[in-house]
Design an enzyme around this catalytic site. Sequence first.
Site, mmCIF file in Angstrom:
data_model
loop_
_atom_site.group_PDB
_atom_site.id
_atom_site.type_symbol
_atom_site.label_atom_id
_atom_site.label_comp_id
_atom_site.label_asym_id
_atom_site.label_seq_id
_atom_site.Cartn_x
_atom_site.Cartn_y
_atom_site.Cartn_z
ATOM 1 N N SER A 150 1.834 21.061 -34.376
ATOM 2 C CA SER A 150 1.419 22.346 -33.826
ATOM 3 C C SER A 150 2.640 23.213 -33.498
ATOM 4 O O SER A 150 3.440 23.507 -34.358
ATOM 5 C CB SER A 150 0.520 22.130 -32.603
ATOM 6 O OG SER A 150 -0.048 23.337 -32.164
ATOM 7 N N ASP A 302 0.426 29.983 -34.707
ATOM 8 C CA ASP A 302 1.373 28.876 -34.583
ATOM 9 C C ASP A 302 1.517 28.167 -35.934
ATOM 10 O O ASP A 302 0.818 28.505 -36.896
ATOM 11 C CB ASP A 302 0.941 27.926 -33.459
ATOM 12 C CG ASP A 302 -0.339 27.173 -33.745
ATOM 13 O OD1 ASP A 302 -1.061 27.569 -34.681
ATOM 14 O OD2 ASP A 302 -0.631 26.196 -33.040
ATOM 15 N N ASP A 304 0.625 25.412 -37.434
ATOM 16 C CA ASP A 304 -0.491 24.815 -38.184
ATOM 17 C C ASP A 304 -1.723 25.714 -38.187
ATOM 18 O O ASP A 304 -2.780 25.324 -38.651
ATOM 19 C CB ASP A 304 -0.825 23.415 -37.676
ATOM 20 C CG ASP A 304 -1.419 23.401 -36.279
ATOM 21 O OD1 ASP A 304 -1.047 24.271 -35.471
ATOM 22 O OD2 ASP A 304 -2.243 22.509 -35.987
ATOM 23 N N ASP A 306 -3.805 27.007 -35.880
ATOM 24 C CA ASP A 306 -5.038 26.849 -35.108
ATOM 25 C C ASP A 306 -5.040 27.733 -33.859
ATOM 26 O O ASP A 306 -6.085 27.986 -33.277
ATOM 27 C CB ASP A 306 -5.327 25.385 -34.768
ATOM 28 C CG ASP A 306 -4.215 24.695 -33.998
ATOM 29 O OD1 ASP A 306 -3.198 25.338 -33.672
ATOM 30 O OD2 ASP A 306 -4.359 23.486 -33.716
#
Length: 567
Positions: A150, A302, A304, A306
């Site tokens: 993340s 961010d 990734d 999400d």
Amino acid sequence: MIHVDPKILERLNKWLTPFFDEQTQHTIKEMIAHDPEGLEDSFYKNLAFGTGGMRGVMGVGDNRINKYTLGKNTQGISNYLKKQFPNTTCKVAIAYDCRHNSKELAKLVADVFSANGIEVFLFSELRPTPELSFAVKHLGCQCGIVLTASHNPPEYNGYKVYWEDGGQLVPPQDAEIIAEINALEYTDIKFEANEALIQLIDTEVDNAFAEASIKNGSFNTSQEAKDNLKIVFTSLHGTSITMVPKVLEQAGYKNVSLVADQAIPDGDFPTVASPNPEEPAALKMALELAEETNADIVIGTDPDCDRLGIAVRDAEGKMVLLNGNQAMAVKTYFLLQQYKKQHKLTGNQFIASTIVSTPMIEKIATQFGVIYKEGLTGFKWIAKMVKDFPELEFVGGGEESFGYMVGGFVRDKDAVTATLLACEIAAQQKEADSSIYEYLQEIYAQTGFYKEHLISLVKKGKKGAEEISEIMKNLRENPYTEIAGSPVIRIEDYDANTAINVLKGVSEPLNIPKSNVLIYYTEDGSKIAARPSGTEPKIKFYISVNGAEEAPLQKKIENIISHLNLG
């Protein structure tokens, strides 16, 4: 000679056997000779599953992300899949982000699954986490894995596990899988791939995901309104560059300026101190571009993809960042407003949030007459609600940490669809000579004003973990009776699963899974939650205050911070 704790010596000696590669053994020997502190932190415990799976620093040892710790996880999951689906040829989807070693680790995970006779759908290049959640259901998989840490610093990587509904692991699967993993030795890992069982995926899933995102995130916005909206978008060197521009364009948004220097995936995240849209500094370049282009909205995701951060223009035309609670309130209100316009509110809908998020979301649910559900921190609990209540229609849900989920087609926070939704709101408000900022003020006028503040204290390593444990212990054993002059009226301890009514001196059970969270409620409506992070070396304090007027709320927060010695 440097002294090594006998327990740690016992652990690391296993890593000096021939099963482990020569480079790993050499690194450990160097640490024994020159880095005893690093050695202890690498081996003093097994890296654990938290709210978002397993996340940690890359390196050698039981407490690090490496081919052996991830290989052992994958072997354990392989064994578990075979037990749970004995007469099925199991299928797994695997995605990965922009971090160092993510692609190599994703292939290694694919190898182990295939060595166990499990079919693997492996994304050919980096893709957003929500697309992996979508792919699990779309491809009929029993499990999904995404290699990501993340928004953590560059030295981190991670391993998120998804189940057949597209949501992350929840009880009882999580404990059962952990038990399966813990029963293994590293030598039980099957590393020899069966390449015939590994299939690369990309365009077909991309197109299906984009189509579903547009279907769920679009709400009858006119093309003229879309054309008039000026958007600045930054992927912060992450995976969203592969999908967000594509989805916006296909949805009709052509006036999108990308932050070029941040559009290139890079695990070092060279232009930011932290690739976290929760941090205002992460959107600095995007905000500068917004001034150059006179943009209406700035969105950054961010690594990734999400979480998303949103900036909009205030009443004076200045760009201001919405916090996660504000963004969630705007999206939730808008969704319910659209449902109402379309006569789709039948009393059978629900929205969802988490115990550390703003109480404002429940107020919005009440206003629209929809069901409100609240869970522990982490979107796996919201995904579980969707699964557990199939008779209800899930509208949307979010949490304070900049995540949002629109409908149930993805079972995790989804910055792709949430970005499109934010642009729909902004375009419709601009067409009505308003803005997202003014829209938020209108919502406050109906629910009362809410202001939230998050304080994160970083406590790294074994010593830091002990400090965090001591802070939580002290908060439980020596509870506050008043905070900033307001008496404490209720204390919720999610680890003990009890809520204490301080005024009446009685306790009642909390019907929610256990979690290391403590929440204080005060007489003036303030809410203060303490929670160690499940994925980072932090303890977090969530402060929420409210009132009929906005002006006094910042001072109220400052008084609470001072009283708790968090300043």
